[in-house]
Design a protein around this motif. Structure first.
Motif, short mmCIF file in Angstrom:
data_model
loop_
_atom_site.label_atom_id
_atom_site.label_comp_id
_atom_site.label_asym_id
_atom_site.label_seq_id
_atom_site.Cartn_x
_atom_site.Cartn_y
_atom_site.Cartn_z
N PHE A 168 0.87 -1.18 0.00
CA PHE A 168 0.00 0.00 0.00
C PHE A 168 0.90 1.22 0.00
O PHE A 168 1.81 1.33 0.83
CB PHE A 168 -0.91 0.02 1.22
CG PHE A 168 -1.78 1.25 1.30
CD1 PHE A 168 -2.88 1.38 0.47
CD2 PHE A 168 -1.48 2.28 2.18
CE1 PHE A 168 -3.67 2.51 0.51
CE2 PHE A 168 -2.27 3.41 2.24
CZ PHE A 168 -3.38 3.53 1.41
N ALA A 201 -6.91 2.70 5.51
CA ALA A 201 -6.64 1.50 4.70
C ALA A 201 -6.51 0.27 5.58
O ALA A 201 -6.99 -0.81 5.23
CB ALA A 201 -5.38 1.71 3.87
N LYS A 206 -9.91 0.41 2.56
CA LYS A 206 -10.34 1.30 1.48
C LYS A 206 -9.36 2.45 1.33
O LYS A 206 -8.68 2.85 2.28
CB LYS A 206 -11.73 1.87 1.77
CG LYS A 206 -12.84 0.84 1.77
CD LYS A 206 -14.19 1.49 2.06
CE LYS A 206 -15.32 0.45 2.06
NZ LYS A 206 -16.63 1.09 2.36
N VAL A 207 -9.32 3.01 0.10
CA VAL A 207 -8.53 4.20 -0.17
C VAL A 207 -9.30 5.09 -1.13
O VAL A 207 -10.02 4.60 -2.01
CB VAL A 207 -7.13 3.84 -0.74
CG1 VAL A 207 -7.24 3.18 -2.12
CG2 VAL A 207 -6.22 5.05 -0.80
#
Length: 258
Positions: A168, A201, A206-207
């Motif tokens: 990420f 995240a 989620k982003v």
């Protein structure tokens, strides 16, 4: 919610007296768990490789080779044409350099993570990824490959049985496809905003993309860049947010094992 995560950083990205960014690697090393060490083609020289590997070994940080295009002037952020085998031979040359310095300091090579434009090319190029993974299966079958989830690299590693870690990107933006938005200059991002992004995240998976949409994201390691301006404040606030939420920072072998 992710309970444990690795933090990796691109490091050793200088050459001789030339430096990039405003943060010294020595201040970052105690705050990370994996180091991606420049291997000479986009940055790095033998003395700096030795110094960075030694520093990582002293802090118990996992050592990774960070091979890039043969592009010192462009910092490996410009695509260079070549056949898949030519490019993998460049990778082999660079991985060998970092691995030998790791042996010198009594540690093993934990992972390989391509750099910059080469990372992005591999993510979209199944042939290049396949030949690269074949090389890894031959010489380092237990070393991790760091890449984006869903990329050609990730698929090739999974199909071949090579250990693989999804990243990420803390200090890069995402598009709606789940790919990072490639940039040659990230400027000076807001460390507090990055910390909130990373924490979300980890907690929600989620982003937010550059178009304002939320997409699902899954990963084992969080990446930030030592050449991003304000890198020390970025990792400090990121760690504080994660630890404050009960998320443990651990070596990638611990994280991936879950």
């Amino acid at each position: 919610m992710r309970e444990v995560v690795d933090i990796n950083c691109d490091m050793g990205e200088a050459f001789g007296r030339w430096r990039v960014g405003d943060t010294d690697d020595a201040s970052l090393m105690p705050l990370i768990s994996s180091a991606n060490i420049a291997a000479g083609f986009h940055a790095g020289d033998p003395n700096l490789m030795d110094q960075t590997v030694r520093l990582a070994a002293e802090h118990g940080v996992g050592i990774g080779a960070h091979p890039g295009y043969n592009d010192l002037q462009g910092f490996g952020r410009r695509k260079i044409a070549g056949t898949a085998r030519e490019l993998v031979n460049d990778i082999i040359y660079q991985v060998g350099a970092i691995r030998e310095f790791a042996h010198r300091h009594g540690v093993r090579l934990q992972h390989v993570k391509p750099h910059g434009a080469l990372y992005m090319e591999m993510a979209a190029n199944p042939e290049l990824s396949r030949i690269f993974v074949q090389y890894m299966r031959t010489v380092e079958p237990n070393a991790y490959i760091f890449c984006m989830g869903g990329s050609a690299t990730w698929r090739a590693a999974g199909e071949a049985g090579q250990p693989v870690v999804r990243e990420f990107y803390a200090d890069r933006d995402y598009d709606d496809s789940g790919s990072i938005v490639f940039t040659r200059d990230a400027g000076r991002p807001d460390p507090a905003a990055i910390a909130r992004k990373v924490l979300r995240a980890c907690k929600e998976g989620k982003v937010r993309t550059v178009t304002g949409n939320d997409i699902a994201i899954d990963f084992e390691s969080i990446c930030f860049h030592s050449d991003t301006l304000g890198a020390f404040d970025i990792v400090r606030q990121m760690r504080e947010a994660l630890v404050g939420a009960g998320i443990r920072i651990a070596p990638v072998s611990d994280v991936a094992g879950r």
